[in-house]
Design a protein around this motif. Structure first.
Motif, mmCIF file in Angstrom:
data_model
loop_
_atom_site.group_PDB
_atom_site.id
_atom_site.type_symbol
_atom_site.label_atom_id
_atom_site.label_comp_id
_atom_site.label_asym_id
_atom_site.label_seq_id
_atom_site.Cartn_x
_atom_site.Cartn_y
_atom_site.Cartn_z
ATOM 1 N N TRP A 155 0.881 -17.763 16.776
ATOM 2 C CA TRP A 155 0.293 -17.300 15.506
ATOM 3 C C TRP A 155 -0.457 -16.231 15.830
ATOM 4 N N SER A 156 -0.715 -15.026 15.635
ATOM 5 C CA SER A 156 -1.081 -14.035 16.061
ATOM 6 C C SER A 156 -1.988 -13.159 14.800
ATOM 7 N N ARG A 157 -2.393 -12.878 15.350
ATOM 8 C CA ARG A 157 -3.739 -12.103 13.787
ATOM 9 C C ARG A 157 -3.724 -10.651 14.153
ATOM 10 N N LEU A 158 -3.830 -9.484 13.238
ATOM 11 C CA LEU A 158 -3.677 -7.630 13.393
ATOM 12 C C LEU A 158 -3.968 -7.618 11.855
ATOM 13 N N LEU A 159 -5.089 -6.537 12.664
ATOM 14 C CA LEU A 159 -5.253 -6.021 11.273
ATOM 15 C C LEU A 159 -4.941 -4.727 10.924
ATOM 16 N N VAL A 160 -4.636 -4.843 9.031
ATOM 17 C CA VAL A 160 -4.034 -3.174 8.653
ATOM 18 C C VAL A 160 -4.665 -2.955 7.960
ATOM 19 N N ARG A 161 -4.914 -1.789 7.673
ATOM 20 C CA ARG A 161 -5.313 -0.408 7.572
ATOM 21 C C ARG A 161 -4.778 0.435 5.902
ATOM 22 N N ILE A 162 -5.109 0.186 4.894
ATOM 23 C CA ILE A 162 -3.623 0.967 4.529
ATOM 24 C C ILE A 162 -4.633 1.578 3.066
ATOM 25 N N THR A 163 -4.406 3.367 3.382
ATOM 26 C CA THR A 163 -5.208 3.859 2.783
ATOM 27 C C THR A 163 -3.826 4.665 1.979
ATOM 28 N N LEU A 164 -4.715 4.288 0.104
ATOM 29 C CA LEU A 164 -3.804 4.718 -1.414
ATOM 30 C C LEU A 164 -3.907 6.283 -1.346
ATOM 31 N N THR A 165 -2.714 5.915 -2.593
ATOM 32 C CA THR A 165 -2.713 7.681 -3.292
ATOM 33 C C THR A 165 -3.320 7.808 -4.415
ATOM 34 N N GLU A 166 -3.287 8.350 -5.384
ATOM 35 C CA GLU A 166 -3.548 8.072 -7.197
ATOM 36 C C GLU A 166 -2.652 9.602 -7.443
ATOM 37 N N ILE A 167 -1.892 9.070 -8.374
ATOM 38 C CA ILE A 167 -1.314 9.833 -8.755
ATOM 39 C C ILE A 167 -0.749 8.623 -10.621
ATOM 40 N N SER A 168 -1.147 9.612 -11.136
ATOM 41 C CA SER A 168 -0.777 8.820 -12.653
ATOM 42 C C SER A 168 -1.662 7.983 -13.074
ATOM 43 N N GLY A 169 -3.161 7.910 -12.370
ATOM 44 C CA GLY A 169 -3.120 6.187 -12.943
ATOM 45 C C GLY A 169 -2.462 5.238 -12.078
ATOM 46 N N LEU A 170 -1.636 5.648 -11.222
ATOM 47 C CA LEU A 170 -1.266 3.961 -10.222
ATOM 48 C C LEU A 170 -1.335 4.789 -8.706
ATOM 49 N N TYR A 171 -1.456 3.563 -8.199
ATOM 50 C CA TYR A 171 -1.705 3.739 -6.796
ATOM 51 C C TYR A 171 -0.132 3.706 -5.637
ATOM 52 N N TYR A 172 -0.395 4.034 -4.614
ATOM 53 C CA TYR A 172 0.359 3.886 -3.875
ATOM 54 C C TYR A 172 0.422 3.710 -2.184
ATOM 55 N N ILE A 173 0.450 3.158 -1.604
ATOM 56 C CA ILE A 173 0.469 3.649 0.056
ATOM 57 C C ILE A 173 0.794 4.882 0.841
ATOM 58 N N SER A 174 0.138 5.401 1.092
ATOM 59 C CA SER A 174 0.159 7.070 1.411
ATOM 60 C C SER A 174 -0.155 6.492 2.540
ATOM 61 N N PHE A 175 -0.519 5.724 3.234
ATOM 62 C CA PHE A 175 -0.564 5.502 4.882
ATOM 63 C C PHE A 175 -1.172 4.323 5.905
ATOM 64 N N GLN A 176 -0.460 3.401 6.490
ATOM 65 C CA GLN A 176 -1.140 2.082 6.727
ATOM 66 C C GLN A 176 -0.111 2.198 8.579
ATOM 67 N N GLU A 177 -1.859 1.368 8.854
ATOM 68 C CA GLU A 177 -2.203 1.653 10.230
ATOM 69 C C GLU A 177 -2.411 -0.138 10.746
ATOM 70 N N ASP A 178 -1.758 -0.936 11.513
ATOM 71 C CA ASP A 178 -1.549 -1.346 12.051
ATOM 72 C C ASP A 178 -2.049 -2.008 13.335
ATOM 73 N N PHE A 179 -3.548 -2.693 13.830
ATOM 74 C CA PHE A 179 -3.957 -2.808 14.701
ATOM 75 C C PHE A 179 -4.117 -4.251 15.175
ATOM 76 N N TYR A 180 -3.604 -4.507 16.590
ATOM 77 C CA TYR A 180 -3.401 -5.976 17.235
ATOM 78 C C TYR A 180 -4.604 -5.323 18.431
ATOM 79 N N HIS A 181 -5.301 -7.315 19.149
ATOM 80 C CA HIS A 181 -5.658 -7.105 20.057
ATOM 81 C C HIS A 181 -4.373 -7.545 21.087
ATOM 82 N N PRO A 182 -5.182 -7.062 22.710
ATOM 83 C CA PRO A 182 -3.525 -7.228 22.954
ATOM 84 C C PRO A 182 -2.599 -8.576 23.323
#
Length: 210
Positions: free
Chosen positions: A123-150
């Motif tokens: 098992w390993s753990r990570l934190l994912v930060r997702i930025t959304l963009t809104e277009i015509s009332g719908l949300y889309y993933i516009s940027f994703q960042e994955d963070f891991y401890h070594p």
């Protein structure tokens, strides 16, 4: 997505754990912005026209390396278990949604096993930060960042290295304290030893820690 906080768990499964490459590709076209950006310890996709195709290729290679997946998703306020195929890779997920900034934080615990790896997956753990963009009332993933401890990143590739990394990190903590003590003897960054009145921040009263 119309309700990102409610839908992100299912979307994450479609993007990473679909049992069909066609379903995965359709999910990318439906939920990911065409000019998406992606940042990971091993790769970077700058936002650009049709960068979604580049990110899709990374996710496709991800499935080639570990083709059999079970997804276990635990989202805010409810638990959801989805069986997709026999398990060699699985994850638990918790979400936090900052609606004002269109940002999702995913706290994920995953078990990933490379197809040719002789090591037992861990098992390993990570934190994912997702930025959304809104277009015509719908949300889309516009940027994703994955963070891991070594040590968590090591568990993905060579699990037996994780204890050695933790030992090295503990050693660095001990060494930092030794070096700080020596530096203070030499006059660097040495507390005066008298009580200092801190400015009133309103966070707590006196020495209370609760």
């Amino acid at each position: 997505m119309q309700d990102p906080e409610r839908e992100i768990a299912s979307v994450a499964l479609l993007l990473t754990a679909s049992d069909s490459p066609d379903v995965q590709k359709s999910a990318f076209e439906k939920y990911v912005a065409r000019d998406v950006g992606f940042k990971h310890p091993l790769c970077y996709v700058p936002p650009s026209r049709d960068s979604r195709e580049t990110l899709l290729g990374i996710y496709q290679w991800y499935r080639v390396m570990s083709p059999k997946i079970v997804g276990k998703v635990r989202s805010v306020g409810k638990s959801l278990n989805l069986m997709l195929s026999p398990c060699t890779w699985c994850f638990n997920l918790e979400t936090v949604y900052d609606e004002g900034n269109h940002t999702l934080l995913l706290d994920m615990v995953q078990k990933f096993h490379i197809r040719i790896s002789p090591f037992k997956p861990a098992w390993s753990r990570l934190l994912v930060r997702i930025t959304l963009t809104e277009i015509s009332g719908l949300y889309y993933i516009s940027f994703q960042e994955d963070f891991y401890h070594p040590e968590d990143f090591a568990r993905l590739l060579v699990p037996m290295l994780a204890p050695a990394i933790l030992f090295a990190q503990t050693g660095a903590s001990v060494a930092s304290n030794v070096y700080a003590s020596i530096a203070q003897i030499l006059g660097f960054w040495r507390p005066a030893g008298k009580e200092t009145v801190l400015p009133d921040t309103g966070l707590y009263d006196g020495n209370k820690t609760d």
